[in-house]
Write an enzyme that holds these catalytic residues in place. Structure first.
Site, mmCIF file in Angstrom:
data_model
loop_
_atom_site.group_PDB
_atom_site.id
_atom_site.type_symbol
_atom_site.label_atom_id
_atom_site.label_comp_id
_atom_site.label_asym_id
_atom_site.label_seq_id
_atom_site.Cartn_x
_atom_site.Cartn_y
_atom_site.Cartn_z
ATOM 1 N N THR A 157 0.863 -1.188 0.000
ATOM 2 C CA THR A 157 0.000 0.000 0.000
ATOM 3 C C THR A 157 0.895 1.232 0.000
ATOM 4 O O THR A 157 1.996 1.204 0.551
ATOM 5 C CB THR A 157 -0.854 -0.027 1.289
ATOM 6 O OG1 THR A 157 -1.803 -1.079 1.163
ATOM 7 C CG2 THR A 157 -1.595 1.279 1.533
ATOM 8 N N HIS A 167 -2.875 -4.394 8.466
ATOM 9 C CA HIS A 167 -4.112 -5.182 8.486
ATOM 10 C C HIS A 167 -5.296 -4.250 8.757
ATOM 11 O O HIS A 167 -5.605 -3.922 9.905
ATOM 12 C CB HIS A 167 -3.992 -6.271 9.553
ATOM 13 C CG HIS A 167 -5.029 -7.317 9.424
ATOM 14 N ND1 HIS A 167 -4.855 -8.601 9.855
ATOM 15 C CD2 HIS A 167 -6.282 -7.286 8.889
ATOM 16 C CE1 HIS A 167 -5.939 -9.304 9.589
ATOM 17 N NE2 HIS A 167 -6.824 -8.514 9.010
HETATM 18 N N1 ASP Z 1 -4.278 -1.389 4.913
HETATM 19 C C1 ASP Z 1 -4.554 -2.004 3.653
HETATM 20 C C2 ASP Z 1 -5.909 -2.654 3.723
HETATM 21 O O1 ASP Z 1 -6.241 -3.226 4.745
HETATM 22 C C3 ASP Z 1 -3.550 -3.043 3.244
HETATM 23 C C4 ASP Z 1 -2.091 -2.703 3.479
HETATM 24 O O2 ASP Z 1 -1.771 -1.618 3.926
HETATM 25 O O3 ASP Z 1 -1.241 -3.568 3.161
HETATM 26 O O4 ASP Z 1 -6.615 -2.640 2.745
#
Ligand code: ASP
Length: 345
Positions: free
Chosen positions: A201, A254
């Site tokens: 991300t 997460h």
């Molecule tokens: N936070 C993002 C989500 O849960 C994923 C990530 O940051 O890797 O969609």
């Protein structure tokens, strides 16, 4: 999950790596900026279990180069007279076009084999915000999030409605959802049954020379996500937040746990109302409220005084900072994946 014996070291390392360097505090307990910074740009490219990425010079080199490019794209915008929001958009657009990251091209896939993208942007000067969730056809989801903020009466649009809105706004769209695929992501289609934690991300927070704070985040979400799942990134106050009286934050990890703990707003609130320093507040949330098992991830944040922090409670986070000192005009930059940071001036 196996207990990591080195875990107790991580908070200490995160403190060392943060950008807060002042000993003096104001009457709310906030650190005064030393030295004064004309602007500050902080980026992330995702957090998680990195395996040996950080130790493989060839792989790490690619990520370092990308982080360096992202920071310097932001710097060019600000040095060229652009504002913090323009810098955040330009940085995230770059990441969305770079297949190394889980945003735009290179995004992770849903359980049904689609690329469904989330993004948000927020400006601290008026708390205006825009977000899109689950878009399948917008080339640059961050532009769609910005369009929601500026050209709609809403804060968040999702799914086909968001795709339609983006098209109506004249944004670049791609008919074929597999535009976002790369050889790597196509391999993941075959691995859909396997338990996997992909990361990447992207996010950017900026304090510009006018004192305005902006935060932006863009992601493909979690690998194998189901039933229209929306993560923290586009949820204002969970994965993204900016307030000129406080901080700008972008999270990665997460998402379900980041939503439950309202991480981004929580950080702003601790800073603003409890008078905690940015570093203390971020550290508390990442290591005491979240932890490796429940809420694996990290965040980047900058406060109104130009302090910044980049803590993570997992094995790594692609991250970097770049700031310009007001008095000397000197630019300082650093980036890293694991604890180690490459720093230059
Ligand atoms: N936070 C993002 C989500 O849960 C994923 C990530 O940051 O890797 O969609």
């Amino acid at each position: 999950m196996k207990k990591n014996l080195f875990f107790p070291l991580i908070p200490a390392l995160a403190l060392t790596l943060s950008g807060c360097g002042s000993n003096s505090t104001d009457n709310k307990g906030h650190q005064a900026p030393v030295p004064e910074r004309e602007y500050v740009i902080v980026v992330h490219g995702g957090a998680g279990e990195m395996g040996d990425k950080a130790d493989d010079p060839e792989v790490a080199g690619k990520y370092y180069a990308a982080l360096d490019s992202a920071l310097n794209i932001g710097r060019e915008v600000l040095d060229g007279g652009g504002n913090g929001t323009e810098a955040v958009k330009a940085v995230i657009r770059y990441f969305e076009g770079n297949p190394l990251f889980n945003a735009g091209v290179g995004a992770t896939i849903s359980a049904e084999g689609y690329f469904e993208l989330d993004a948000a942007i927020m400006e601290g000067k008026d708390l205006s915000a825009g977000a899109v969730a689950g878009v399948r056809h917008v080339k640059h989801p961050i532009d769609a999030a910005y369009a929601v903020k500026t050209a709609s009466p809403h804060v968040m649009l999702s799914g086909t409605g968001a795709d339609r809105f983006a098209e109506e706004q004249g944004l670049e769209t791609v008919e074929d959802n597999s535009y976002f695929a790369t050889p790597r992501t196509m391999k993941w289609v075959k691995e859909l049954q396997a338990k996997s934690k992909k990361n990447g991300t992207v996010g950017c927070v900026v304090l510009d020379s006018e004192g305005n704070l902006t935060a932006g985040t863009s992601t493909g979400g979690m690998f194998g996500k189901k039933w229209g799942r929306i993560g923290d990134a586009p949820v204002i106050g969970a994965g993204t937040y900016a307030d000129n009286d406080g901080v700008a934050v972008s999270c990665t990890g997460h998402g379900e746990y980041f939503i439950r703990h309202s991480v981004a707003f929580n950080l702003n609130a601790r800073y603003k109302f409890l008078g905690e320093s940015l570093e203390e507040a971020a550290h508390h949330i990442i290591f005491n409220e979240l932890n490796r098992e429940e809420g694996n991830g990290g965040l980047i944040a900058v406060d109104k005084e130009g302090n910044f922090t980049m803590p993570f409670n997992c094995s790594g986070m692609y991250r970097g900072y770049l700031y310009k000192e007001k008095a000397s005009g000197k630019v300082f930059e650093g980036y890293g994946i694991s604890e180690k940071m490459i720093e230059k001036q």
